[in-house]
Write an enzyme that holds these catalytic residues in place. Sequence first.
Site, PDB file in Angstrom:
ATOM      1  N   SER A   1       0.942  -1.172   0.052  1.00 36.06           N
ATOM      2  CA  SER A   1      -0.014   0.000  -0.172  1.00 36.06           C
ATOM      3  C   SER A   1       0.923   1.196   0.019  1.00 36.06           C
ATOM      4  O   SER A   1       0.223   2.458  -0.363  1.00 36.06           O
ATOM      5  CB  SER A   1      -0.767  -0.071   1.049  1.00 36.06           C
ATOM      6  OG  SER A   1      -0.151   0.116   2.486  1.00 36.06           O
TER       7      SER A   1
ATOM      8  N   LYS B   1       0.931   4.034   7.070  1.00 33.24           N
ATOM      9  CA  LYS B   1      -0.078   5.162   5.868  1.00 33.24           C
ATOM     10  C   LYS B   1       0.693   6.345   6.230  1.00 33.24           C
ATOM     11  O   LYS B   1       1.422   6.608   7.005  1.00 33.24           O
ATOM     12  CB  LYS B   1      -1.350   5.160   6.197  1.00 33.24           C
ATOM     13  CG  LYS B   1      -2.099   3.773   6.004  1.00 33.24           C
ATOM     14  CD  LYS B   1      -2.313   3.559   4.551  1.00 33.24           C
ATOM     15  CE  LYS B   1      -3.044   2.009   4.412  1.00 33.24           C
ATOM     16  NZ  LYS B   1      -2.102   0.889   4.469  1.00 33.24           N
TER      17      LYS B   1
END
Lengths: 149, 435
Positions: free
Chosen positions: A64, A101
Amino acid sequence: MHALNLVGRAFRSSHTKIVVPYFGLIHCGFPSPAEDYVLAELSLDELIILNPPATFMLRAAGNSMRDVNINAGDIVVVDKSRSAKHNNIVIAVYQGDFVCKRLVIDRQSNRIILQAENPDYPSIVVEDRDQLEIWGVVTWTAHCHLDAP
Amino acid sequence: MDSALPPGRAMTTKEWAEIALIDLNNFYFAAEAAVSPHLQGLPVIILSNNDGTVISRSPAAKALGISMGEPAFKLKNLIWQEGIEVRSSNYELYGSMSRRFVQTVATLVPRLYQYSIDEVFCDLQGMPAPPLETAALLRSRVLKWIRMPSGVGVGPNATLAKLSNHIAKKFTDTGVFRIVSAFDHAELLSEIDVSEIWGIGNKIASKLSSLGVTSVADMLYVDRTLIREHFPITVQRTHAELQGHRLIHPWDDGTDKQAISCGRSFGRPVTTLHELTEAAAEFADRATNKLRAQGSVTSVIQVYARSNPFSAHATPYSRSKTIKLIRPTDDTREITRMVALALASIFNERVAFTKAGVVLLELEAKQGIQTDLFSAFSLNDKTEAVMSVYHAINRKFGRRSVRLGRATGENKWTAKAEHMSMRATSDWHSIPPCY
């Protein structure tokens, strides 16, 4: 000048092997001019682990964050002592898991977005800020370039 | 000041006049949850060596009525019904988190003393901020850096710092509390059982209560002559400390630099863990004999093993492992078990070992060792009885007439640990994933 001192006596053990007490290296020749610099070796720990008690290592388990060069299998170095700021790569706790993230704080809507850095992965919009735990700030990652590490 | 005080230590330069005790909450559970966030809020129990009894509970497990020391097999149904998470004790993780804890505290206070795996005494004298501010900062830093909640108690001596800590945990939302004088808090102290005082074990507490002393406030106001008449010097000291005198200095006692070392080179290279453990068990036995002979207990055990440093065939291998015990001990069985665990972690099957040894560190006099906190599952009266018989037989009939059993076969002696969590801070293959 460079005398050799007797620092121990070799003795015969119950077997036939000669046993010599070990006291480290003893120099007999001209002392190396580099001797005083022996401690000045580069240390990755020193570079990467900025605050040892608060530093933890995680392993990236997905792609990701591919576009900021964090790939599955990479070592992710996390410093828990730092305060997370807008735009930092962070480790957050989301539904019981660690997620890596980018922390985006949207001032207008006062919302927090945990943004993936790969269009194939969804970002996480945090509705309830109290439910969000920013666990630490990612300071370094390590990627192995061998085929089969 | 009263000149007839029980004899304590003379004032030394090590005198600490403003003491903080920082104590982690549910340490083993908190260590697990720090690196396994999904455990937050769940009922979790941590089991002792061999998965025997409960040694730590999460708040949610406490709420289910599970008590410390409860045997795991009795909880089988409850574990199933309530979905309780069970963990074997993961001492590598706990040791790592404990070290990080002390290092974190050390970034704020210059003088500290690690009293146990999850407790640190700090000297706040001369700190720039007011004591309560420093206490709050300590607490928030430990929470942020290693994600472990704690309570911080501040007081003019160790006993009152401990008592403050209890109040901080049980009676405040902030997790910090300061006692300047216990007499300022008589009402609150009347709600706290006398057995919560540091150094007042169950036996003494029940004797105190038979004399009408049931709360901390009762103890504070009780006449000194009554204490002197009925109790040993240790209780008299505790009583005086409660009233504000400074007599007990753990940070002064524990810093003994003595060590007992026992080890030797092997006649021939040793390549199996079993043989190495056998040898180390003997060193542990001999070292413990010396320890008991001088009336000491140890709280740090170091084990080392190495190959021949001159070998032409193999790269020299030399490792050591240090284990900090939860509480000091002179129990041969406990020390032998720790030595075996440490050895297993440094053993390498590709190495021909030529020397190994055991070093006992941080020795202190056996008298005056606290016996409440961990006594339920460690050094207790039964241990004492077994060990004195063991040593008496060996004294009478010669050393090693009686020996501790060490099972043969490499797996048998390994502790049962079916629910071990990952060694998140000490093994590259075990570090937690992030998604």
